[in-house]
Scaffold this active site. Structure first.
Site, PDB file in Angstrom:
ATOM      1  N   MET A  28      37.866  35.528  38.781  1.00 34.78           N
ATOM      2  CA  MET A  28      36.601  36.147  38.379  1.00 34.78           C
ATOM      3  C   MET A  28      35.444  35.562  39.194  1.00 34.78           C
ATOM      4  O   MET A  28      34.283  35.669  38.806  1.00 34.78           O
ATOM      5  CB  MET A  28      36.370  35.952  36.875  1.00 34.78           C
ATOM      6  CG  MET A  28      37.481  36.610  36.049  1.00 34.78           C
ATOM      7  SD  MET A  28      36.981  37.154  34.432  1.00 34.78           S
ATOM      8  CE  MET A  28      36.619  35.604  33.670  1.00 34.78           C
ATOM      9  N   GLY A  29      35.779  34.925  40.315  1.00 27.93           N
ATOM     10  CA  GLY A  29      34.730  34.378  41.180  1.00 27.93           C
ATOM     11  C   GLY A  29      34.195  33.063  40.669  1.00 27.93           C
ATOM     12  O   GLY A  29      34.831  32.400  39.844  1.00 27.93           O
ATOM     13  N   LEU A  31      33.979  30.374  42.472  1.00 34.32           N
ATOM     14  CA  LEU A  31      35.172  29.614  42.874  1.00 34.32           C
ATOM     15  C   LEU A  31      34.909  28.106  42.950  1.00 34.32           C
ATOM     16  O   LEU A  31      33.830  27.673  43.341  1.00 34.32           O
ATOM     17  CB  LEU A  31      35.673  30.136  44.222  1.00 34.32           C
ATOM     18  CG  LEU A  31      35.993  31.635  44.259  1.00 34.32           C
ATOM     19  CD1 LEU A  31      36.452  32.048  45.662  1.00 34.32           C
ATOM     20  CD2 LEU A  31      37.043  32.013  43.221  1.00 34.32           C
ATOM     21  N   HIS A  32      35.920  27.351  42.557  1.00 35.96           N
ATOM     22  CA  HIS A  32      35.860  25.890  42.632  1.00 35.96           C
ATOM     23  C   HIS A  32      37.221  25.380  43.116  1.00 35.96           C
ATOM     24  O   HIS A  32      38.085  26.184  43.497  1.00 35.96           O
ATOM     25  CB  HIS A  32      35.473  25.291  41.270  1.00 35.96           C
ATOM     26  CG  HIS A  32      36.297  25.815  40.121  1.00 35.96           C
ATOM     27  ND1 HIS A  32      37.638  25.559  40.004  1.00 35.96           N
ATOM     28  CD2 HIS A  32      35.976  26.606  39.067  1.00 35.96           C
ATOM     29  CE1 HIS A  32      38.108  26.136  38.917  1.00 35.96           C
ATOM     30  NE2 HIS A  32      37.120  26.802  38.330  1.00 35.96           N
ATOM     31  N   HIS A  35      40.491  27.017  41.870  1.00 34.69           N
ATOM     32  CA  HIS A  35      40.871  28.264  42.545  1.00 34.69           C
ATOM     33  C   HIS A  35      41.431  27.964  43.952  1.00 34.69           C
ATOM     34  O   HIS A  35      42.432  28.541  44.363  1.00 34.69           O
ATOM     35  CB  HIS A  35      39.659  29.192  42.694  1.00 34.69           C
ATOM     36  CG  HIS A  35      39.036  29.620  41.401  1.00 34.69           C
ATOM     37  ND1 HIS A  35      37.817  29.147  40.975  1.00 34.69           N
ATOM     38  CD2 HIS A  35      39.459  30.484  40.441  1.00 34.69           C
ATOM     39  CE1 HIS A  35      37.508  29.701  39.823  1.00 34.69           C
ATOM     40  NE2 HIS A  35      38.483  30.513  39.467  1.00 34.69           N
ATOM     41  N   GLY A 146      46.839  29.456  37.150  1.00 38.74           N
ATOM     42  CA  GLY A 146      46.670  28.046  36.843  1.00 38.74           C
ATOM     43  C   GLY A 146      47.174  27.669  35.459  1.00 38.74           C
ATOM     44  O   GLY A 146      47.008  28.424  34.492  1.00 38.74           O
ATOM     45  N   ASP A 149      44.872  27.572  32.185  1.00 42.81           N
ATOM     46  CA  ASP A 149      44.890  28.633  31.165  1.00 42.81           C
ATOM     47  C   ASP A 149      46.353  28.904  30.829  1.00 42.81           C
ATOM     48  O   ASP A 149      46.908  29.947  31.182  1.00 42.81           O
ATOM     49  CB  ASP A 149      44.192  29.886  31.704  1.00 42.81           C
ATOM     50  CG  ASP A 149      42.769  29.584  32.138  1.00 42.81           C
ATOM     51  OD1 ASP A 149      41.918  29.422  31.262  1.00 42.81           O
ATOM     52  OD2 ASP A 149      42.522  29.474  33.360  1.00 42.81           O
ATOM     53  N   GLN A 152      47.511  31.982  28.853  1.00 41.56           N
ATOM     54  CA  GLN A 152      47.384  33.163  29.722  1.00 41.56           C
ATOM     55  C   GLN A 152      48.559  33.251  30.697  1.00 41.56           C
ATOM     56  O   GLN A 152      49.188  34.305  30.833  1.00 41.56           O
ATOM     57  CB  GLN A 152      46.065  33.053  30.497  1.00 41.56           C
ATOM     58  CG  GLN A 152      45.954  33.905  31.740  1.00 41.56           C
ATOM     59  CD  GLN A 152      44.572  33.835  32.370  1.00 41.56           C
ATOM     60  OE1 GLN A 152      43.611  34.285  31.777  1.00 41.56           O
ATOM     61  NE2 GLN A 152      44.458  33.262  33.555  1.00 41.56           N
TER      62      GLN A 152
HETATM   63  P1  AMP Z   1      39.290  32.582  36.530  1.00 39.96           P
HETATM   64  O1  AMP Z   1      38.448  32.870  37.735  1.00 39.96           O
HETATM   65  O2  AMP Z   1      38.663  31.637  35.575  1.00 39.96           O
HETATM   66  O3  AMP Z   1      39.823  33.856  35.896  1.00 39.96           O
HETATM   67  O4  AMP Z   1      40.570  31.816  37.074  1.00 39.96           O
HETATM   68  C1  AMP Z   1      41.402  32.367  38.066  1.00 39.96           C
HETATM   69  C2  AMP Z   1      42.668  31.560  38.156  1.00 39.96           C
HETATM   70  O5  AMP Z   1      42.352  30.212  38.506  1.00 39.96           O
HETATM   71  C3  AMP Z   1      43.423  31.489  36.829  1.00 39.96           C
HETATM   72  O6  AMP Z   1      44.820  31.618  37.096  1.00 39.96           O
HETATM   73  C4  AMP Z   1      43.091  30.121  36.304  1.00 39.96           C
HETATM   74  O7  AMP Z   1      44.072  29.572  35.461  1.00 39.96           O
HETATM   75  C5  AMP Z   1      43.003  29.332  37.609  1.00 39.96           C
HETATM   76  N1  AMP Z   1      42.225  28.113  37.412  1.00 39.96           N
HETATM   77  C6  AMP Z   1      40.968  27.992  36.906  1.00 39.96           C
HETATM   78  N2  AMP Z   1      40.602  26.690  36.817  1.00 39.96           N
HETATM   79  C7  AMP Z   1      41.663  25.976  37.272  1.00 39.96           C
HETATM   80  C8  AMP Z   1      41.927  24.569  37.433  1.00 39.96           C
HETATM   81  N3  AMP Z   1      41.034  23.643  37.090  1.00 39.96           N
HETATM   82  N4  AMP Z   1      43.121  24.197  37.932  1.00 39.96           N
HETATM   83  C9  AMP Z   1      44.054  25.120  38.273  1.00 39.96           C
HETATM   84  N5  AMP Z   1      43.870  26.456  38.149  1.00 39.96           N
HETATM   85  C10 AMP Z   1      42.706  26.880  37.658  1.00 39.96           C
END
Ligand code: AMP
Length: 251
Positions: A28-29, A31-32, A35, A146, A149, A152
């Site tokens: 969902m952008g 990014l860190h 991601h 990741g 979650d 999920q």
């Molecule tokens: P999101 O943008 O929050 O929907 O996350 C996109 C993907 O990045 C999902 O599969 C999350 O589980 C993964 N993700 C988010 N934060 C982390 C993290 N700290 N470590 C590993 N994966 C992550």
């Protein structure tokens, strides 16, 4: 990096990719490093890596949360260019929901009704629906999710099995900051002091204390939504200064 906004255009590109493996990371952008770790794994594993950025309205139980979700496309583009991904997919709502949200994936199981499923009504249905759409459009060999979650990730794995989706779901370890706190877009809403304070959260989740003791320890500082242990993994959700954080640790 080729930016693709139209689903039809990606379908054209996809048709011509025949003998190369594709890795896909839906996001969902904002990014860190969490991601980035998924993206780096995909780049190692596959010939082609595609990342999507789409803030999915259907998975937000709280409209304010959806409206205020951080949008940082310029920063995201810089990160993705540095990582050297091949494609960035930026779908728009009217293309990706031609059904105007009328079709949904529902999972009615003990696992989807608890924790995030209980706290955020409709969240998993919205999340599974967008993941199903994206997997069907991208047709990747591998898709990266990741463990941050975890609920999920497990539900996506179960859905792909249930619907005979070809894409392999690849679980990726949670990336943490220097205090052990899981990287999350929501951390940006906390002060440095608050971030330090919540380092106790992952520490307690990974400890061998019973759930009820952990709850009473955390309640000294935060609002606790739930702490729950399932199959050698402890899950938790807390609220810090109106910011809801989730995490889990293997124990
Ligand atoms: P999101 O943008 O929050 O929907 O996350 C996109 C993907 O990045 C999902 O599969 C999350 O589980 C993964 N993700 C988010 N934060 C982390 C993290 N700290 N470590 C590993 N994966 C992550």
């Amino acid at each position: 990096m080729i930016i693709v906004e139209s689903i039809a255009k990606w379908m054209e590109i996809r048709k011509n990719i025949k003998h190369q493996s594709i890795g896909f990371i839906p996001t969902m952008g904002n990014l860190h490093l969490g991601h980035s770790s998924l993206i780096e794994k995909s780049i190692i594993d596959n010939d082609i890596t595609i990342v999507s950025i789409y803030i999915n309205p259907a998975q937000f139980d709280d409209q304010n949360d959806f409206i205020n979700y951080p949008k940082t496309l310029n920063d995201d583009l810089e990160i993705l260019r540095k990582l050297k991904i091949d494609y960035l997919f930026l779908p728009i709502t009217k293309d990706i929901y031609p059904d105007e949200f009328s079709f949904r994936i529902l999972n009615d199981s003990n696992y989807s009704r608890i924790m995030e499923g209980e706290a955020r009504k409709g969240h998993f249905s919205g999340m599974l629906t967008i993941v199903m759409k994206l997997l069907n459009i991208v047709k990747a060999d591998n898709a990266y999710f990741g463990e941050k979650d975890y609920q999920q990730l497990r539900l996506v794995e179960l859905m792909t099995k249930a619907f005979f989706i070809d894409t392999i779901i690849v679980p990726c370890k949670t990336i943490r900051n220097e205090y052990g706190v899981a990287m999350s877009s929501r951390n940006n809403r906390l002060s440095g002091e608050e971030l330090k304070k919540i380092s106790i959260f992952p520490k307690l989740l990974g400890s061998n204390l019973p759930d009820d003791i952990i709850i009473s320890e955390l309640e000294k500082e935060f609002i606790v939504d739930y702490i729950k242990t399932i199959d050698n993994r402890r899950f938790g959700a807390i609220i810090v200064n109106n910011v809801r954080l989730i995490d889990n640790m293997e124990i």
